[in-house]
Each structure stands twice: as C-alpha cells, then as structure tokens.
Scaffold this motif. Structure first.
Motif, PDB file in Angstrom:
ATOM      1  N   GLU A  30      -4.250  -2.404  -0.809  1.00  0.00           N
ATOM      2  CA  GLU A  30      -3.707  -3.766  -0.696  1.00  0.00           C
ATOM      3  C   GLU A  30      -4.532  -4.760  -1.513  1.00  0.00           C
ATOM      4  OE1 GLU A  30      -1.024  -5.062   0.718  1.00  0.00           O
ATOM      5  OE2 GLU A  30      -0.264  -3.292   1.761  1.00  0.00           O
TER       6      GLU A  30
ATOM      7  N   SER B  19     -16.139  -7.368   4.760  1.00  0.00           N
ATOM      8  CA  SER B  19     -15.631  -7.360   6.132  1.00  0.00           C
ATOM      9  C   SER B  19     -16.303  -8.452   6.950  1.00  0.00           C
ATOM     10  CB  SER B  19     -15.882  -5.992   6.786  1.00  0.00           C
ATOM     11  OG  SER B  19     -17.260  -5.689   6.808  1.00  0.00           O
TER      12      SER B  19
ATOM     13  N   ALA C 125      -6.580 -10.437   4.235  1.00  0.00           N
ATOM     14  CA  ALA C 125      -5.455  -9.970   3.420  1.00  0.00           C
ATOM     15  C   ALA C 125      -4.172 -10.547   4.006  1.00  0.00           C
ATOM     16  CB  ALA C 125      -5.381  -8.447   3.427  1.00  0.00           C
TER      17      ALA C 125
ATOM     18  N   ASN D 188       0.827  -1.210   0.000  1.00  0.00           N
ATOM     19  CA  ASN D 188       0.000   0.000   0.000  1.00  0.00           C
ATOM     20  C   ASN D 188       0.861   1.259   0.000  1.00  0.00           C
ATOM     21  OD1 ASN D 188      -0.247   1.308   2.976  1.00  0.00           O
ATOM     22  ND2 ASN D 188      -0.068  -0.902   3.191  1.00  0.00           N
TER      23      ASN D 188
ATOM     24  N   GLY E 266      -2.193  -8.590   6.571  1.00  0.00           N
ATOM     25  CA  GLY E 266      -2.841  -8.238   7.829  1.00  0.00           C
ATOM     26  C   GLY E 266      -1.998  -8.631   9.032  1.00  0.00           C
TER      27      GLY E 266
ATOM     28  N   THR F 128      -5.993  -0.411   3.021  1.00  0.00           N
ATOM     29  CA  THR F 128      -6.549  -1.751   2.805  1.00  0.00           C
ATOM     30  C   THR F 128      -7.091  -1.875   1.386  1.00  0.00           C
ATOM     31  OG1 THR F 128      -7.126  -1.874   5.144  1.00  0.00           O
ATOM     32  CG2 THR F 128      -8.199  -3.456   3.691  1.00  0.00           C
TER      33      THR F 128
ATOM     34  N   VAL G   9     -10.254  -3.247  10.113  1.00  0.00           N
ATOM     35  CA  VAL G   9     -10.605  -1.930   9.566  1.00  0.00           C
ATOM     36  C   VAL G   9     -11.541  -1.149  10.484  1.00  0.00           C
ATOM     37  CG1 VAL G   9     -10.149  -2.372   7.122  1.00  0.00           C
ATOM     38  CG2 VAL G   9     -12.352  -3.045   8.100  1.00  0.00           C
TER      39      VAL G   9
ATOM     40  N   LEU H 201      -1.493   1.373   7.016  1.00  0.00           N
ATOM     41  CA  LEU H 201      -2.244   0.477   7.893  1.00  0.00           C
ATOM     42  C   LEU H 201      -1.977   0.780   9.365  1.00  0.00           C
ATOM     43  CD1 LEU H 201      -1.855  -2.940   6.033  1.00  0.00           C
ATOM     44  CD2 LEU H 201      -3.580  -1.160   5.723  1.00  0.00           C
TER      45      LEU H 201
ATOM     46  N   ARG I  54      -6.169   3.685   7.306  1.00  0.00           N
ATOM     47  CA  ARG I  54      -6.040   2.223   7.229  1.00  0.00           C
ATOM     48  C   ARG I  54      -7.011   1.657   6.194  1.00  0.00           C
ATOM     49  NH1 ARG I  54      -6.046  -1.726  12.434  1.00  0.00           N
ATOM     50  NH2 ARG I  54      -4.183  -0.472  12.905  1.00  0.00           N
TER      51      ARG I  54
ATOM     52  N   SER J  87      -5.640 -11.094   8.504  1.00  0.00           N
ATOM     53  CA  SER J  87      -6.635 -10.067   8.206  1.00  0.00           C
ATOM     54  C   SER J  87      -6.227  -8.703   8.747  1.00  0.00           C
ATOM     55  CB  SER J  87      -7.984 -10.483   8.801  1.00  0.00           C
ATOM     56  OG  SER J  87      -7.837 -10.647  10.197  1.00  0.00           O
ATOM     57  N   ILE J  88      -6.892  -7.700   8.205  1.00  0.00           N
ATOM     58  CA  ILE J  88      -6.668  -6.311   8.624  1.00  0.00           C
ATOM     59  C   ILE J  88      -7.905  -5.837   9.384  1.00  0.00           C
ATOM     60  CG2 ILE J  88      -6.260  -3.939   7.844  1.00  0.00           C
ATOM     61  CD1 ILE J  88      -5.191  -5.152   5.188  1.00  0.00           C
TER      62      ILE J  88
END
Ligand code: ATP
Ligand code: MG
Length: 411
Positions: free
Chosen positions: A305, A192, A214, A22, A217, A302, A259, A150, A298, A256-257
């Motif tokens: 990404e 999500s 992701a 990113n 993450g 994301t 968010v 992020l 972020r 994972s991220i």
C-alpha cells in the motif's frame, strides 16, 4: 531464477473483484492467488517476500530472547472454555464429519495453549522469565474480509508470549518488545506509531498497537504532531485539533493500519489455567504474562500500500523477492546468461528475464510491476560499451556499468 521457469504470469488489468490496491498489485504481479474472500495462496514470488519478512521478525524476536516453537492449529475446546473464549464471534469451529459437536476451534490465538504447555515445566521463580514465539496460520471468521492481505480469514501471524515472576519484570520486557517491533517495521520500510488501544477479546486492560499511517487503514488514530503520542479512536477522548496533554503539540486524526499489537495480560490466563510458581520466600504466585502479535500478510500488504506507483510495486530492498531483475534484450542473450551465472556465483538474488516471447516493452513493464529494486539491462547497444544499464525502481535515470565491474553492485 529464470522468469521462463516461473509458472505464474503477470496481468495487465487489475482483478475485478479486488477493491484494495495491495490485492490488485499483488495479484497482478502473481505474488498471491485469491482462493476465496480473505483466503490467499502465496505464490513463489509472494512467498519470498513473506520469507524475508519472517526472517526479519525472527532476527528481532531472537535478539530479545524469544525462542521459536510451533503449536497446533486445532485448539481443543477445553482450552477456550477455561477462559470463556469458546463462543467468540471470530472463531471457526472444527469437528469430525460424523461428530455432532465441535471439539476444536481453528486457532485464532494461542494464550491458553501455551500457558498449559509451559505449566508442565515452570514451578519456581528460577524458571522465569522466558519468552517463546511461533509463526503460524491463524483463523478468524472476519466479517469484513475485503482489504486484500490486510484482513484475511486465514493469515500468518507471529505470536510471542512472555512469562514473568512480577509485573515489573513484565514491564521491562514489554519495553524491549516495543523496541523490537519498531525495528521490525522500520526494517520493512515502515514508520510505525505506538498507539494506546483497547484489549479486544484478550484483556480488559489497555494494550498498544503499532499503527502505520495509510488512507486505506481501517483504524483511526489521534496522533500528536510533535511528540507522536497516539491513541486509537476506539478508546480516545481526544479530537482533531486539540492540544496534546503530554507536550502541547497539535493532535490530528489519521487513518492507519494496525500492523502489530502487544498485550499486557497480567495473570488472566495463568489463573484460568493454574500456572503458578514458588517465589524466593516460598510463596505460590501466578505467573505474569504478555502476548505480542504481528500479521505477516498484513505487513506485506501494508508495504504494498505504501510502496507503489502507477506502474506497480516498489519493494524496499529488505523485503523484495529479488534484489535484481536482469533483462536480456534481443541478440544479447549469451552475455546476459554469463552475467546471470556470475551474479549467482556471488549469491546475488537475481530474477533473470530470459523469456524469448516477450518484447522489451513487456519486460520493462513486468520489471516495474514486480517492483524489483534494481533493473539490469543488457542489449546490443550496451554491449558495444561492454556495459549494462543499471536503474533503480522508482527512479527515471539509469547509468551504464561495465559488465566486468558487476561486483560493485553487490556491495
Ligand atoms: P483488527 O483490529 O485489525 O481486527 P485484531 O486487533 O483483532 O486486529 P490481534 O489479535 O491484535 O488483531 O492480532 C495481532 C496482529 O495480527 C494484528 O496487529 C495484525 O497485524 C494481525 N492480524 C489480526 N487480524 C488479522 C487478519 N484478519 N488478517 C491479517 N492480519 C491480521
Ligand atoms: Mg489488535
């Protein structure tokens, strides 16, 4: 906007000091400028993306009754002392140059501040419920600020706070926020997962995170392949391959991220700051609250990404800085300029690559890197047909469209 007027320039090479995709793409495209580890400036293109994201968030927050406001970044020590959160590790302290001790923290969250503010106005059950939010810079001394947007040490957050006369009323609103959050992420192009998580520095209760799958993450979640029930590994007793307790589906482990995160706070903050109301029967009670955060940077990181290829970004239209990039090739500048004006008159968001010192190849490469959803090319060849080339970012083929029919692009 005309690209010749944009002071930022694209870069062919990824910056050496950025490991995350990113940050590499966003810096190369001139969306952001890295001032320091975890500290970024949003440049004109990047700020347009942030503004689009902010607008989506505002619409969804307003739709569930959230009222927008704005609180100070300098948060008085007395607020954090009231809940014992002055000495948390993430805090940056702020003090006057000639003072010995910090009187402020740079706001890293605002539960205490808003609770004190509303206590001036709330006294009866009739004053409840309500919810207020802000979009504001938060400061956190993150030890691992190396994932580009992020994880910032300074970052934009939307923080919503809700106030209720009962736990039941709070829970009803919590579900509304859950729906609004899923819509926000979906409108940004992201799927999500609602994930059971720990309370961190906020609450001893469980909370819920919104996680986007992701590989980059920093979180690990266990998620049911069938019903999508998910738990953060931090608190979970699940393991890869076990059967879901809710539906019998197979549970898998994913990177994972996070968010978004929503927090049931009970009466922790209202007890600490003495926010009470009188109920229908005349009894005094503490107000029940929740808080709900989304990091805008972020979220943008994301999206970057998830939506890119080897040539650059591929913004979903909803958050793209511009919908169209119009490229004028040699000897077609006059026609391109006319088309640009017509598009502007129709309020189209168009980036016009009018640069005279760039080759066709360079313009195409930049259009791809910037990830603008629709590319329009006007060249002597297309003009023979009184047409332009229309190509979607991420697709190989293009079609010819008569210039006089340009308005079909706008529907
Ligand atoms: P993390 O576990 O990733 O450190 P957190 O749980 O401490 O985050 P919250 O306090 O829940 O963060 O913040 C609410 C939201 O703000 C997060 O869901 C995330 O979207 C965003 N956020 C939190 N910390 C950062 C950060 N350092 N940089 C960018 N966004 C952040
Ligand atoms: Mg969190």
């Amino acid at each position: 906007m005309k690209l010749s007027q944009l002071f930022t320039k694209t870069e062919r090479e990824a910056p050496k000091n950025e490991a995350s995709v990113n940050a590499q793409l966003l810096e190369r495209g001139g969306f952001v400028y890295k001032n320091n580890s975890g500290i970024y400036s949003y440049l004109p293109l990047g700020w347009r993306v942030i503004s689009k994201i902010a607008q989506i968030i505002r619409e969804e927050m307003n739709a569930i009754g959230g009222l927008e406001m704005f609180m100070p970044a300098l948060v008085d020590k007395r607020y954090m002392d009231s809940t014992g959160r002055w000495d948390v590790e993430v805090a940056f302290e702020a003090k006057g140059k000639n003072e010995d001790e910090a009187r402020f923290t740079l706001g890293w969250t605002h539960e205490e501040v808003i609770t004190e503010i509303v206590s001036k106005y709330i006294s009866s059950y009739k004053d409840l419920p309500f919810a207020a939010y802000q979009i504001q810079t938060k400061f956190r001394n993150e030890p691992r600020a190396k994932s580009g947007l992020l994880r910032g040490r300074e970052f934009l957050m939307k923080d919503l706070y809700s106030f209720h006369s009962s736990e039941e009323d709070f829970l009803r609103y919590y579900e509304k926020v859950r729906g609004a959050y899923h819509r926000i992420f979906e409108r940004c192009g992201l799927k999500s997962f609602y994930t059971l998580a720990a309370g961190g520095d906020f609450t001893a209760n469980n909370t819920h995170e919104f996680q986007v799958l992701a590989p980059v993450g920093e979180d690990t979640i266990f998620i049911c392949s069938k019903c999508e029930y998910a738990e953060n590994k931090e608190i979970s007793s699940l393991t890869n391959g076990v059967l879901c307790l809710k539906c019998g589906g197979e549970v898998r482990e994913e990177k994972s991220i996070e968010v978004g995160n929503i927090f049931p706070l009970g009466t922790k903050y209202t007890e600490a700051l003495n926010l009470q109301f009188t109920d229908e029967t005349g009894n005094k009670k503490f107000v029940v609250t929740g808080s709900y955060g989304i990091g805008l940077g972020r979220l943008m990181g994301t999206v970057a990404e998830i939506y890119h290829d080897k040539n650059g970004l591929i913004w979903p239209e909803s958050v793209a800085p511009y919908k169209f990039v119009l490229i004028a090739l040699e000897h077609s500048r006059e026609e391109a300029e006319k088309l640009y004006q017509k598009l502007l008159e129709q309020k189209a968001e168009v980036l016009y690559d009018d640069r005279e010192d760039k080759t066709a190849g360079e313009k195409f490469a930049d259009a791809d890197l910037l990830g603008i959803p629709v590319r329009l090319v006007v060249s002597p060849k297309t003009l023979k047909e009184k047409s332009m080339e229309v190509k979607r970012r991420g697709q190989k083929s293009f079609e010819l469209l008569k210039i006089k029919n340009f308005d079909t692009l706008l529907t």
